[in-house]
Design an enzyme around this catalytic site. Sequence first.
Site, PDB file in Angstrom:
ATOM      1  N   GLU A  99      14.790  48.846  14.045  1.00 22.03           N
ATOM      2  CA  GLU A  99      13.908  50.004  13.901  1.00 22.03           C
ATOM      3  C   GLU A  99      13.373  50.073  12.477  1.00 22.03           C
ATOM      4  O   GLU A  99      14.012  49.607  11.536  1.00 22.03           O
ATOM      5  CB  GLU A  99      14.683  51.291  14.212  1.00 22.03           C
ATOM      6  N   CYS A 112      10.309  52.804   5.462  1.00 21.14           N
ATOM      7  CA  CYS A 112      11.745  52.517   5.401  1.00 21.14           C
ATOM      8  C   CYS A 112      12.006  51.292   6.288  1.00 21.14           C
ATOM      9  O   CYS A 112      11.792  51.342   7.496  1.00 21.14           O
ATOM     10  CB  CYS A 112      12.512  53.736   5.889  1.00 21.14           C
ATOM     11  N   CYS A 119      24.554  45.781  11.226  1.00 17.49           N
ATOM     12  CA  CYS A 119      25.088  45.656   9.871  1.00 17.49           C
ATOM     13  C   CYS A 119      26.555  45.278   9.956  1.00 17.49           C
ATOM     14  O   CYS A 119      27.270  45.746  10.830  1.00 17.49           O
ATOM     15  CB  CYS A 119      24.931  46.966   9.110  1.00 17.49           C
ATOM     16  N   CYS A 123      30.413  50.850   7.849  1.00 13.97           N
ATOM     17  CA  CYS A 123      30.681  52.195   7.323  1.00 13.97           C
ATOM     18  C   CYS A 123      30.892  53.158   8.498  1.00 13.97           C
ATOM     19  O   CYS A 123      30.116  53.139   9.461  1.00 13.97           O
ATOM     20  CB  CYS A 123      29.519  52.667   6.445  1.00 13.97           C
ATOM     21  N   CYS A 126      28.042  55.666  10.008  1.00 16.62           N
ATOM     22  CA  CYS A 126      26.674  55.140  10.143  1.00 16.62           C
ATOM     23  C   CYS A 126      26.462  54.513  11.517  1.00 16.62           C
ATOM     24  O   CYS A 126      27.232  53.641  11.929  1.00 16.62           O
ATOM     25  CB  CYS A 126      26.432  54.109   9.037  1.00 16.62           C
ATOM     26  N   SER A 200      18.516  49.857  -1.390  1.00 20.32           N
ATOM     27  CA  SER A 200      19.727  50.673  -1.295  1.00 20.32           C
ATOM     28  C   SER A 200      20.864  49.766  -0.854  1.00 20.32           C
ATOM     29  O   SER A 200      20.771  49.090   0.173  1.00 20.32           O
ATOM     30  CB  SER A 200      19.508  51.794  -0.278  1.00 20.32           C
ATOM     31  N   CYS A 342      18.483  58.848   7.675  1.00 20.11           N
ATOM     32  CA  CYS A 342      19.469  57.905   7.136  1.00 20.11           C
ATOM     33  C   CYS A 342      20.665  57.802   8.060  1.00 20.11           C
ATOM     34  O   CYS A 342      21.256  58.800   8.447  1.00 20.11           O
ATOM     35  CB  CYS A 342      20.000  58.406   5.797  1.00 20.11           C
TER      36      CYS A 342
END
Length: 353
Positions: A99, A112, A119, A123, A126, A200, A342
């Site tokens: 996305e 973004c 990933c 985390c 997330c 980031s 986020c």
Amino acid sequence: MSIGIPAPSSRPPASAQSEEETAALFKELGEPAFRATQLREFLFRKGIASYEQVTNLSKTLRKRLAEHMPLYELAQVAEQAGDDARKWLWQARDGARVESVQIHVPGRLTSCLSSQVGCAMGCVFCATGLSGFGRDLEAHEILEQYLQMWGRSGEHSSHVVFMGMGEPLHNYDEVLKAIRVLNAPPPKGCGIGARRITISTVGIVPGILRLADEKLQLELAVSLHAPDEETRARLIPVSRRYPIREVMPAVREFSRKARRIVTFEYVLLAGVNDSEAQARDLGGLLQDLPCKANLIPFNPVSETPYERPPLERQERFKALLEQAGVPTTIRYSKGRGVAAACGQLRRDAPGAA
Ligand code: SAH
Ligand code: SF4
């Protein structure tokens, strides 16, 4: 539902080609090299969704180009528009999905971008991390998100942030390759100033150190999320490998070499990392560094037990950081209406085919 995946072609898409490669194709087609430059100028300066929009080339040539070289490789699967954000779900040729989001704040439009399919950092707060790791995105798949969002929305983003899916410094080479094209002046690239591009990172120390030595003045945002090793390791598994005591010197080196003020991101999770003592400890940790803090009140992710702290607690945390001399903002994430804020991006997004 058909999602318009381009027909297989052995030739890489225009978005993946160098100036020389595109010129070679034009030569093969019996066209002068300057027409290749015209195409690239359209691609990088106008925001186009298809060859039809390349109006400085003849219809016949556009048709021939479409037969010989796809413009892009990512196919749009879904598009959702909210008040302040528009989100796209893309599918790559191998079926991988990512996305990306265009975010409106007054006077600015930001793209973004995702750097990976899923990933690997895991985390615990997330949605992307919970989905696990698929693969790295290639540079042109990263660049395409920017170009296609521009072409499809007709709106040009002045800023780019690597805050979509994935850990950009875990896919260092492809991310940097994409950034060099975003940064290069047309017809080589999109001409976005390095200071308008933010990476980031969860704190991949070797990546931060490498970035410090690039001759680029990129913005760096570091996701810290706790002032102490123990809390951080609970939230961010990879911090066992890259603890705060190694992240901080690396950030210091980046800041010194790149001459940039670094941003520390801090997701506020009620009862986990939002106490006054933690705010004071964070203030102490950041005190003598040229930096600012960006507090992100937790955005809901259904599989997690976390909650966003009440407003007054967020404000108190901010006030304590400011007392310690750290300029602090609270990011009220855009795009929550379309699950584009986020930490909410997924490859199995609802609405997908
Ligand atoms: N992998 C990079 C960039 C992508 S995430 C990183 O972690 O920095 C962008 C920011 O969103 C990070 O600061 C991340 O910690 C934060 N984030 C992740 N999940 C979130 C959630 N559920 N609510 C609020 N922020 C979140
Ligand atoms: Fe990956 Fe960033 Fe999500 Fe952590 S917060 S899992 S590093 S995308």
